[in-house]
Scaffold this motif. Structure first.
Motif, PDB file in Angstrom:
ATOM      1  N   ARG A 152       0.842  -1.188   0.000  1.00  0.00           N
ATOM      2  CA  ARG A 152       0.000   0.000   0.000  1.00  0.00           C
ATOM      3  C   ARG A 152       0.882   1.244   0.000  1.00  0.00           C
ATOM      4  O   ARG A 152       2.050   1.197   0.372  1.00  0.00           O
ATOM      5  N   VAL A 153       0.284   2.370  -0.414  1.00  0.00           N
ATOM      6  CA  VAL A 153       1.004   3.637  -0.493  1.00  0.00           C
ATOM      7  C   VAL A 153       0.191   4.717   0.204  1.00  0.00           C
ATOM      8  O   VAL A 153      -1.020   4.842  -0.012  1.00  0.00           O
ATOM      9  N   ALA A 154       0.868   5.504   1.042  1.00  0.00           N
ATOM     10  CA  ALA A 154       0.269   6.695   1.652  1.00  0.00           C
ATOM     11  C   ALA A 154       1.028   7.904   1.126  1.00  0.00           C
ATOM     12  O   ALA A 154       2.253   7.971   1.241  1.00  0.00           O
ATOM     13  N   VAL A 155       0.319   8.845   0.517  1.00  0.00           N
ATOM     14  CA  VAL A 155       0.927  10.038  -0.067  1.00  0.00           C
ATOM     15  C   VAL A 155       0.753  11.206   0.893  1.00  0.00           C
ATOM     16  O   VAL A 155      -0.378  11.516   1.303  1.00  0.00           O
ATOM     17  N   MET A 156       1.869  11.860   1.253  1.00  0.00           N
ATOM     18  CA  MET A 156       1.832  12.975   2.190  1.00  0.00           C
ATOM     19  C   MET A 156       2.091  14.296   1.479  1.00  0.00           C
ATOM     20  O   MET A 156       2.887  14.359   0.542  1.00  0.00           O
ATOM     21  N   TYR A 157       1.400  15.320   1.957  1.00  0.00           N
ATOM     22  CA  TYR A 157       1.655  16.677   1.493  1.00  0.00           C
ATOM     23  C   TYR A 157       1.521  17.625   2.673  1.00  0.00           C
ATOM     24  O   TYR A 157       0.467  17.696   3.306  1.00  0.00           O
TER      25      TYR A 157
ATOM     26  N   VAL B 243      -2.797  12.686   2.002  1.00  0.00           N
ATOM     27  CA  VAL B 243      -3.848  13.130   1.077  1.00  0.00           C
ATOM     28  C   VAL B 243      -4.454  11.970   0.291  1.00  0.00           C
ATOM     29  O   VAL B 243      -5.547  12.106  -0.261  1.00  0.00           O
ATOM     30  N   GLU B 244      -3.741  10.831   0.232  1.00  0.00           N
ATOM     31  CA  GLU B 244      -4.291   9.661  -0.449  1.00  0.00           C
ATOM     32  C   GLU B 244      -3.631   8.411   0.109  1.00  0.00           C
ATOM     33  O   GLU B 244      -2.424   8.390   0.377  1.00  0.00           O
ATOM     34  N   LEU B 245      -4.421   7.371   0.277  1.00  0.00           N
ATOM     35  CA  LEU B 245      -3.918   6.096   0.786  1.00  0.00           C
ATOM     36  C   LEU B 245      -4.663   4.987   0.073  1.00  0.00           C
ATOM     37  O   LEU B 245      -5.902   4.972   0.065  1.00  0.00           O
ATOM     38  N   ALA B 246      -3.911   4.072  -0.527  1.00  0.00           N
ATOM     39  CA  ALA B 246      -4.547   3.007  -1.302  1.00  0.00           C
ATOM     40  C   ALA B 246      -3.572   1.864  -1.506  1.00  0.00           C
ATOM     41  O   ALA B 246      -2.362   2.009  -1.269  1.00  0.00           O
TER      42      ALA B 246
ATOM     43  N   PRO C 251     -13.425   7.338   1.836  1.00  0.00           N
ATOM     44  CA  PRO C 251     -13.326   6.173   0.952  1.00  0.00           C
ATOM     45  C   PRO C 251     -13.985   6.443  -0.388  1.00  0.00           C
ATOM     46  O   PRO C 251     -14.899   7.260  -0.507  1.00  0.00           O
ATOM     47  N   GLY C 252     -13.512   5.728  -1.390  1.00  0.00           N
ATOM     48  CA  GLY C 252     -14.074   5.852  -2.737  1.00  0.00           C
ATOM     49  C   GLY C 252     -13.310   4.942  -3.669  1.00  0.00           C
ATOM     50  O   GLY C 252     -12.136   4.650  -3.440  1.00  0.00           O
ATOM     51  N   GLY C 253     -13.950   4.494  -4.727  1.00  0.00           N
ATOM     52  CA  GLY C 253     -13.273   3.595  -5.652  1.00  0.00           C
ATOM     53  C   GLY C 253     -13.091   2.224  -5.023  1.00  0.00           C
ATOM     54  O   GLY C 253     -14.009   1.663  -4.423  1.00  0.00           O
ATOM     55  N   ALA C 254     -11.883   1.662  -5.141  1.00  0.00           N
ATOM     56  CA  ALA C 254     -11.605   0.336  -4.625  1.00  0.00           C
ATOM     57  C   ALA C 254     -11.657   0.329  -3.101  1.00  0.00           C
ATOM     58  O   ALA C 254     -11.502   1.367  -2.445  1.00  0.00           O
ATOM     59  N   GLU C 255     -11.870  -0.839  -2.526  1.00  0.00           N
ATOM     60  CA  GLU C 255     -11.921  -0.975  -1.074  1.00  0.00           C
ATOM     61  C   GLU C 255     -10.605  -0.516  -0.443  1.00  0.00           C
ATOM     62  O   GLU C 255      -9.523  -0.903  -0.884  1.00  0.00           O
ATOM     63  N   GLY C 256     -10.721   0.311   0.577  1.00  0.00           N
ATOM     64  CA  GLY C 256      -9.535   0.800   1.267  1.00  0.00           C
ATOM     65  C   GLY C 256      -8.860   1.982   0.610  1.00  0.00           C
ATOM     66  O   GLY C 256      -7.837   2.460   1.102  1.00  0.00           O
ATOM     67  N   HIS C 257      -9.409   2.483  -0.494  1.00  0.00           N
ATOM     68  CA  HIS C 257      -8.827   3.629  -1.193  1.00  0.00           C
ATOM     69  C   HIS C 257      -9.400   4.911  -0.583  1.00  0.00           C
ATOM     70  O   HIS C 257     -10.596   5.182  -0.674  1.00  0.00           O
ATOM     71  N   LEU C 258      -8.546   5.703   0.050  1.00  0.00           N
ATOM     72  CA  LEU C 258      -8.956   6.938   0.706  1.00  0.00           C
ATOM     73  C   LEU C 258      -8.297   8.123   0.032  1.00  0.00           C
ATOM     74  O   LEU C 258      -7.136   8.046  -0.381  1.00  0.00           O
ATOM     75  N   ALA C 259      -9.017   9.230  -0.070  1.00  0.00           N
ATOM     76  CA  ALA C 259      -8.449  10.454  -0.620  1.00  0.00           C
ATOM     77  C   ALA C 259      -9.085  11.656   0.076  1.00  0.00           C
ATOM     78  O   ALA C 259     -10.272  11.637   0.413  1.00  0.00           O
TER      79      ALA C 259
END
Length: 337
Positions: A228-233, A238-241, A312-320
């Protein structure tokens, strides 16, 4: 990857560094280095924490290791809270979480032979007793990281950068850690050596069931290692999927910009680049609303006044964390490649 209760849980983690000034050294401002970060890592899983320099990702790693006290939030290791744990108890917990630093040369004592570097954590945590058992364990560690056993009598300056990083990995493995935090562990290495170290970490994870927090500024580096990847700003996620969702169905404009900057093998391939304008705002005075709105080409009025939350949105566990998700007709972000 073993699916049960998370090995590591980070809840609403905050780290604000005070800025002192004036004759009396009063706190005049704060650096909001990390400002409400939440994620978890399962046993045997790799979570990559990515973002531009200064976004707070290395501070997250150091906060988990308790290299400094938190401003707020909670950190749990295997269900036990460690952010407020006494130093005497924390010492034994540190055996289970180790770190591999960015610069393999400066993180190794140049006056110590490899034998002594690897023996130090074994002695500190009482992993083995007796000279014979200690030597056997050190030789096993050298085998594990694919280095010759006779190299234990050499000094760090006698090794290449990639070999030194293998020694750093062996030192992290020595006490029997469950979680290893890799803080830009391959960013100082050549491309071919970088690939070897990434492959080694992947092999070790399969063999030992390690959990990895892989901190990097380069999405291309983490693509083949992570689950999995968590994007930080600017101090926030800001996004985790999961890897597949993040790379194929990006939901945050900042992630899209990072992906569009990744070089592609085919120079003739057509792709839509997303060039960010302006500099990253100061973490001392972050923008109101969405912290990315000052550089986002899709920003609208709501982005400037209301801070988005991870949804959550899109695939399961996809957060933005993006207001675009809530528009009546969601704006479709262009493909990164």
């Amino acid at each position: 990857m073993i699916k049960n209760s998370p090995l590591l849980e980070v809840n609403a983690l905050k780290k604000h560094f005070p800025i002192h000034g004036g004759l009396l050294g009063q706190t005049t401002a704060k650096v909001y280095a990390v400002d409400g970060v939440t994620f978890s890592i399962d046993r045997g899983e790799t979570l990559s924490l990515v973002g531009e320099s200064g976004c707070g990702k290395s501070t997250v790693g150091r906060a988990i290791l308790r290299l400094f006290d938190l401003t707020d939030g909670e950190v749990y290791l295997d269900g036990e809270r460690i952010d407020n744990m006494r130093a005497s108890r924390l010492r034994s917990m540190r055996q289970r979480m180790q770190v591999v630093f960015q610069d393999p040369f400066s993180s190794l004592n140049p006056r110590m032979k490899v034998r002594d570097i690897l023996a130090e954590p074994l002695r500190n945590f009482g992993v083995v007793k007796g000279h014979k058992a200690l030597t056997a364990r050190i030789e096993d560690l050298m085998d594990t990281v694919r280095l010759p056993r006779d190299a234990i009598n050499r000094f760090p300056h006698e090794f290449s950068g990639g070999q030194r990083q293998r020694i750093g990995i062996a030192r992290a493995l020595a006490p029997g850690a469950d979680l290893i935090i890799c803080d830009e562990a391959v960013s100082a290495l050549d491309v071919s050596v970088k690939a070897q170290i990434i492959n080694l970490l992947g092999d070790l994870q399969q063999e030992l069931g390690l959990a990895l927090l892989f901190i990097s500024h380069d999405l291309a580096t983490v693509e083949h290692l992570t689950h999995r990847v968590a994007v930080m700003y600017l101090g926030k996620i800001v996004e985790l999927a999961d890897r597949r969702s993040l790379f194929s169905a990006t939901r945050h404009p900042y992630t899209l910009a990072l992906l569009s900057a990744v070089p592609v093998p085919d120079p003739t391939a057509k792709r839509q680049r997303m060039i960010l304008t302006g500099d990253v705002p100061s973490p001392i005075n972050p923008p109101s609303g969405c912290r990315f709105h000052t550089r986002c080409p899709f920003a609208f009025d709501r982005c400037r006044v209301e801070e988005p939350v991870l949804r959550p949105g899109g695939a399961e566990g996809h957060l933005a964390a993006c207001h675009l998700d809530e528009l009546p007709t969601r704006k479709v972000l262009p493909a990164a490649a």
